[in-house]
Design a protein around this motif. Sequence first.
Motif, PDB file in Angstrom:
ATOM      1  N   LEU A  72       0.141  -3.485   8.533  1.00  0.00           N
ATOM      2  CA  LEU A  72      -1.286  -3.194   8.660  1.00  0.00           C
ATOM      3  C   LEU A  72      -1.512  -1.768   9.153  1.00  0.00           C
ATOM      4  O   LEU A  72      -2.372  -1.046   8.635  1.00  0.00           O
ATOM      5  CB  LEU A  72      -1.943  -4.188   9.620  1.00  0.00           C
ATOM      6  N   SER A  73      -0.739  -1.362  10.153  1.00  0.00           N
ATOM      7  CA  SER A  73      -0.898  -0.014  10.703  1.00  0.00           C
ATOM      8  C   SER A  73      -0.604   1.052   9.655  1.00  0.00           C
ATOM      9  O   SER A  73      -1.315   2.056   9.554  1.00  0.00           O
ATOM     10  CB  SER A  73       0.018   0.173  11.911  1.00  0.00           C
ATOM     11  N   ILE A 114       0.808  -1.219   0.000  1.00  0.00           N
ATOM     12  CA  ILE A 114       0.000   0.000   0.000  1.00  0.00           C
ATOM     13  C   ILE A 114       0.848   1.279   0.000  1.00  0.00           C
ATOM     14  O   ILE A 114       0.538   2.230  -0.733  1.00  0.00           O
ATOM     15  CB  ILE A 114      -0.982  -0.012   1.191  1.00  0.00           C
ATOM     16  N   PRO A 115       1.928   1.369   0.791  1.00  0.00           N
ATOM     17  CA  PRO A 115       2.706   2.618   0.782  1.00  0.00           C
ATOM     18  C   PRO A 115       3.375   2.903  -0.561  1.00  0.00           C
ATOM     19  O   PRO A 115       3.644   4.062  -0.886  1.00  0.00           O
ATOM     20  CB  PRO A 115       3.764   2.383   1.873  1.00  0.00           C
ATOM     21  N   ILE A 118      -2.916   5.166   5.915  1.00  0.00           N
ATOM     22  CA  ILE A 118      -3.173   5.719   4.584  1.00  0.00           C
ATOM     23  C   ILE A 118      -4.678   5.716   4.305  1.00  0.00           C
ATOM     24  O   ILE A 118      -5.234   6.692   3.793  1.00  0.00           O
ATOM     25  CB  ILE A 118      -2.404   4.911   3.521  1.00  0.00           C
ATOM     26  N   ALA A 119      -5.347   4.614   4.663  1.00  0.00           N
ATOM     27  CA  ALA A 119      -6.790   4.507   4.438  1.00  0.00           C
ATOM     28  C   ALA A 119      -7.556   5.564   5.228  1.00  0.00           C
ATOM     29  O   ALA A 119      -8.556   6.106   4.747  1.00  0.00           O
ATOM     30  CB  ALA A 119      -7.276   3.116   4.822  1.00  0.00           C
ATOM     31  N   ASP A 141      -5.082   2.267  18.951  1.00  0.00           N
ATOM     32  CA  ASP A 141      -4.921   2.319  17.498  1.00  0.00           C
ATOM     33  C   ASP A 141      -5.661   3.509  16.909  1.00  0.00           C
ATOM     34  O   ASP A 141      -5.173   4.155  15.986  1.00  0.00           O
ATOM     35  CB  ASP A 141      -5.428   1.016  16.875  1.00  0.00           C
ATOM     36  N   LEU A 142      -6.840   3.789  17.427  1.00  0.00           N
ATOM     37  CA  LEU A 142      -7.606   4.936  16.960  1.00  0.00           C
ATOM     38  C   LEU A 142      -6.840   6.232  17.168  1.00  0.00           C
ATOM     39  O   LEU A 142      -6.783   7.090  16.289  1.00  0.00           O
ATOM     40  CB  LEU A 142      -8.947   5.003  17.686  1.00  0.00           C
ATOM     41  N   THR A 143      -6.255   6.354  18.341  1.00  0.00           N
ATOM     42  CA  THR A 143      -5.487   7.568  18.661  1.00  0.00           C
ATOM     43  C   THR A 143      -4.297   7.709  17.737  1.00  0.00           C
ATOM     44  O   THR A 143      -3.962   8.816  17.267  1.00  0.00           O
ATOM     45  CB  THR A 143      -5.018   7.526  20.121  1.00  0.00           C
ATOM     46  N   ALA A 144      -3.658   6.588  17.436  1.00  0.00           N
ATOM     47  CA  ALA A 144      -2.472   6.634  16.571  1.00  0.00           C
ATOM     48  C   ALA A 144      -2.807   7.063  15.171  1.00  0.00           C
ATOM     49  O   ALA A 144      -1.998   7.718  14.488  1.00  0.00           O
ATOM     50  CB  ALA A 144      -1.797   5.270  16.569  1.00  0.00           C
ATOM     51  N   LEU A 145      -4.011   6.688  14.683  1.00  0.00           N
ATOM     52  CA  LEU A 145      -4.368   6.992  13.302  1.00  0.00           C
ATOM     53  C   LEU A 145      -5.151   8.287  13.135  1.00  0.00           C
ATOM     54  O   LEU A 145      -5.212   8.833  12.046  1.00  0.00           O
ATOM     55  CB  LEU A 145      -5.195   5.841  12.732  1.00  0.00           C
TER      56      LEU A 145
END
Length: 392
Positions: free
Chosen positions: A361-362, A320-321, A367-368, A387-391
């Motif tokens: 995955l992260s 993906i990247p 990106i998504a 994970d939410l906070t990170a993204l």
Amino acid sequence: MKKSLITWSESNLTAAKARLTNPLLAPAYKSLIAAADQALDCSPFSVTHKTTLPPSGDKHDYLSIAPYWWPDASKLDGLPYINRDGEFNPASRDSSTDSIRFKEFTSVLESLSLAYYFSDDRKYADKAVALLNAWFLDAETLMHPHLEYGQGIAGVTTGRGIGLIDTRNITTIIDSIIILDPVLTEKQVRGLEDWFEQFLQWLCTSKNGLEERNQMNNHGTFYDSQVACIAIFLGKDDLAKDRIRDTLTNRLPEQIESDGRQPKELHRTRSFHYSAFNLTAYARVARYGQLLGLDLWHADPSGTGSPMLKTAITWLASFIPNPNSWPYPELTGVQVLPLAMDGALPVFLQALLEFGTDQDLSTALGIAAKEVPEARDWLIWPMTEADLTALA
């Protein structure tokens, strides 16, 4: 009837409902409600609305055209049609047949049922039930429970086992029905269960159904997911287990290499798409396995030392990247798309929930989050707060 969700997860939806204002989930919720509000004004969907008669002469029979087959320009009548893999014949995507109509029905029903779940607003449920009545229950508009005329090819065949891919998302219709249980009457419940009973019987005994069961690419995996889900819905757990075990012991080692590649999907002209597509079906079957005590998520039938599904999903995410690094044919691009576009987003989300933090995955999900923040997949498979906070 009250049953537990099958394809989706009650605990995941509950977790999302508790934090709808989170910066990552809020755009998805806003988009969902907007789609559901728009759906309130839509007309009911029905197979009887098509303008082309199926070979039976009965509009209640589902009809679709093979999407990658085109008239042969070298023949005056264009027959028989010829294959152009990955190139959609526009005739397969118009209202003269049923495939796009069924896809729209499924999407609208999902919007309404999820909006009802998250908002507790009865108006969404009432509209969803009206749509269910039209497609499955009303004698004037219902679909007969079979796909004898799915993905026919002019000059070749009136229908194929491959046509069963058209109903791959019937699994989310079942979860919509479960969500709508509080507003369904006993008569409606019995009618829906009877329809799915007949469809399951057709899947398991018809020529087209058995032909699809024997496919060893995404078609076979989606067959297993449909049969297993419907069987669980109807309380036929032994049948569901048989299909899940077949996926685990026969499909998994046959379809996925030790490095995560899926050769039967990689030869296609839309190789990334079909690799993600097949994993969507695997994720569903793995979910059904969890419900019945069969662990497909962590299975390693080839003895690689790592769960085969994790290897396949993270391998896909690693591109993906840098989409240009994808070394296989791909007409439509390497990208993280939502389920609504048959994309990889729900697969990546489920893998993160199942296996925990993974760099590939992260990165892909980061990106998504920027490219498709409105996708409802974020609500259906919500990540942990960390994970939410990170993204976000």
